[in-house]
Design a protein around this motif. Sequence first.
Motif, PDB file in Angstrom:
ATOM      1  N   GLU A   1      70.327  17.991 -42.659  1.00  0.00           N
ATOM      2  CA  GLU A   1      69.388  19.059 -42.328  1.00  0.00           C
ATOM      3  C   GLU A   1      70.102  20.404 -42.178  1.00  0.00           C
ATOM      4  O   GLU A   1      69.489  21.461 -42.398  1.00  0.00           O
ATOM      5  CB  GLU A   1      68.632  18.716 -41.044  1.00  0.00           C
ATOM      6  CG  GLU A   1      67.648  17.562 -41.203  1.00  0.00           C
ATOM      7  CD  GLU A   1      66.996  17.165 -39.889  1.00  0.00           C
ATOM      8  OE1 GLU A   1      67.283  17.810 -38.851  1.00  0.00           O
ATOM      9  OE2 GLU A   1      66.221  16.204 -39.885  1.00  0.00           O
ATOM     10  N   CYS A   2      71.369  20.367 -41.800  1.00  0.00           N
ATOM     11  CA  CYS A   2      72.153  21.596 -41.633  1.00  0.00           C
ATOM     12  C   CYS A   2      72.951  21.929 -42.893  1.00  0.00           C
ATOM     13  O   CYS A   2      73.903  22.712 -42.846  1.00  0.00           O
ATOM     14  CB  CYS A   2      73.086  21.458 -40.432  1.00  0.00           C
ATOM     15  SG  CYS A   2      72.223  21.320 -38.854  1.00  0.00           S
ATOM     16  N   GLN A   3      72.567  21.333 -44.012  1.00  0.00           N
ATOM     17  CA  GLN A   3      73.144  21.626 -45.329  1.00  0.00           C
ATOM     18  C   GLN A   3      74.593  21.184 -45.464  1.00  0.00           C
ATOM     19  O   GLN A   3      75.405  21.846 -46.130  1.00  0.00           O
ATOM     20  CB  GLN A   3      72.992  23.116 -45.667  1.00  0.00           C
ATOM     21  CG  GLN A   3      71.535  23.571 -45.706  1.00  0.00           C
ATOM     22  CD  GLN A   3      71.390  25.016 -46.112  1.00  0.00           C
ATOM     23  OE1 GLN A   3      72.146  25.527 -46.934  1.00  0.00           O
ATOM     24  NE2 GLN A   3      70.413  25.690 -45.528  1.00  0.00           N
ATOM     25  N   PHE A   4      74.911  20.053 -44.848  1.00  0.00           N
ATOM     26  CA  PHE A   4      76.178  19.384 -45.100  1.00  0.00           C
ATOM     27  C   PHE A   4      75.940  18.166 -45.986  1.00  0.00           C
ATOM     28  O   PHE A   4      74.906  17.504 -45.888  1.00  0.00           O
ATOM     29  CB  PHE A   4      76.813  18.898 -43.789  1.00  0.00           C
ATOM     30  CG  PHE A   4      77.502  19.965 -42.992  1.00  0.00           C
ATOM     31  CD1 PHE A   4      78.759  20.418 -43.353  1.00  0.00           C
ATOM     32  CD2 PHE A   4      76.896  20.501 -41.866  1.00  0.00           C
ATOM     33  CE1 PHE A   4      79.398  21.395 -42.616  1.00  0.00           C
ATOM     34  CE2 PHE A   4      77.532  21.478 -41.108  1.00  0.00           C
ATOM     35  CZ  PHE A   4      78.781  21.924 -41.491  1.00  0.00           C
TER      36      PHE A   4
ATOM     37  N   ALA B   1      82.324  15.594 -43.573  1.00  0.00           N
ATOM     38  CA  ALA B   1      81.218  16.209 -44.285  1.00  0.00           C
ATOM     39  C   ALA B   1      81.707  17.470 -44.981  1.00  0.00           C
ATOM     40  O   ALA B   1      82.786  17.993 -44.664  1.00  0.00           O
ATOM     41  CB  ALA B   1      80.076  16.539 -43.331  1.00  0.00           C
ATOM     42  N   LYS B   2      80.927  17.920 -45.947  1.00  0.00           N
ATOM     43  CA  LYS B   2      81.292  19.107 -46.725  1.00  0.00           C
ATOM     44  C   LYS B   2      80.161  20.110 -46.707  1.00  0.00           C
ATOM     45  O   LYS B   2      78.992  19.755 -46.830  1.00  0.00           O
ATOM     46  CB  LYS B   2      81.607  18.690 -48.173  1.00  0.00           C
ATOM     47  CG  LYS B   2      81.993  19.853 -49.082  1.00  0.00           C
ATOM     48  CD  LYS B   2      82.345  19.364 -50.486  1.00  0.00           C
ATOM     49  CE  LYS B   2      81.130  18.903 -51.259  1.00  0.00           C
ATOM     50  NZ  LYS B   2      81.447  18.595 -52.682  1.00  0.00           N
ATOM     51  N   LYS B   3      80.509  21.376 -46.542  1.00  0.00           N
ATOM     52  CA  LYS B   3      79.513  22.428 -46.613  1.00  0.00           C
ATOM     53  C   LYS B   3      78.982  22.518 -48.038  1.00  0.00           C
ATOM     54  O   LYS B   3      79.736  22.750 -48.965  1.00  0.00           O
ATOM     55  CB  LYS B   3      80.120  23.771 -46.194  1.00  0.00           C
ATOM     56  CG  LYS B   3      79.156  24.945 -46.262  1.00  0.00           C
ATOM     57  CD  LYS B   3      79.782  26.217 -45.744  1.00  0.00           C
ATOM     58  CE  LYS B   3      78.839  27.401 -45.799  1.00  0.00           C
ATOM     59  NZ  LYS B   3      79.413  28.622 -45.206  1.00  0.00           N
ATOM     60  N   SER B   4      77.685  22.293 -48.183  1.00  0.00           N
ATOM     61  CA  SER B   4      77.102  22.260 -49.525  1.00  0.00           C
ATOM     62  C   SER B   4      76.216  23.464 -49.752  1.00  0.00           C
ATOM     63  O   SER B   4      76.040  24.283 -48.842  1.00  0.00           O
ATOM     64  CB  SER B   4      76.309  20.976 -49.721  1.00  0.00           C
ATOM     65  OG  SER B   4      75.293  20.870 -48.766  1.00  0.00           O
TER      66      SER B   4
END
Length: 247
Positions: free
Chosen positions: A216-219, A244-247
């Motif tokens: 939901e936080c775009q990871f 996780a990766k910032k997408s």
Amino acid sequence: MSYQQFAYLYDELMADAPYSKWLSFIKSAVFAYHPNTIRLLDVGCGTGSMPILLAKEGFEVTGVDLSSDMLMVAKEKADKGNVALSLFQQDMRELEGLGAYDCVTILCDSLNYILTEEDVKRTFLSAWNHLEPNGLFIFDVHSLHKINDIFIGSTFGSNDEALSYIWQCYQGEYENSVEHDLSFFILTNNDNYERYDELHIQRTFSAEDYSKWLNECQFEVLSITADFENHKPLEQSERILFIAKKS
């Protein structure tokens, strides 16, 4: 006794913490997913043990913690070890003005001090806002099993001469939360004992919840493992680790 003095004792209490395993985990994650990582932000850095290890591995490290006393100890340790370390006092839910990093870490179950879903998401967004595109977000949490079956209802203690403690764990106000009621007895220079009391409250959520909130936080969730082993969490796992990766 000031909390600054207690912060020095904190390192004694954490002497058996698996810092080397965290370090290996981070280096492996960086090698696998973001080999060009240079700048790293360690959130909830405490007395600086982990940031100092990371800096010695060649990372440019910034540490953030809510406690000014912990940060003071971290600075003294870094200066003593001739380690370059930038330190800031901020709330992990409201990080601001720290720049962009290749990797953000929240280690040693520090995220478990965030007690509500909304605040966990705020913390994730704070991390997202301080990452370069495709930057890594690495954190660990207590498992549901550890909170509910190992901590709650248990008492731990030590009767070492210089530092003794009683650590009692109670069911917290929230579901899957625990209250750590700690009493420390510290030998002073005049051979008396000084008592220091602390209350720590932690809460955890399921791996599925953390994964959903990361999305939901775009990871993009890259890996969920347990206990520093290369396998998915099991029913009896105690520490859950996320990459996780910032997408």
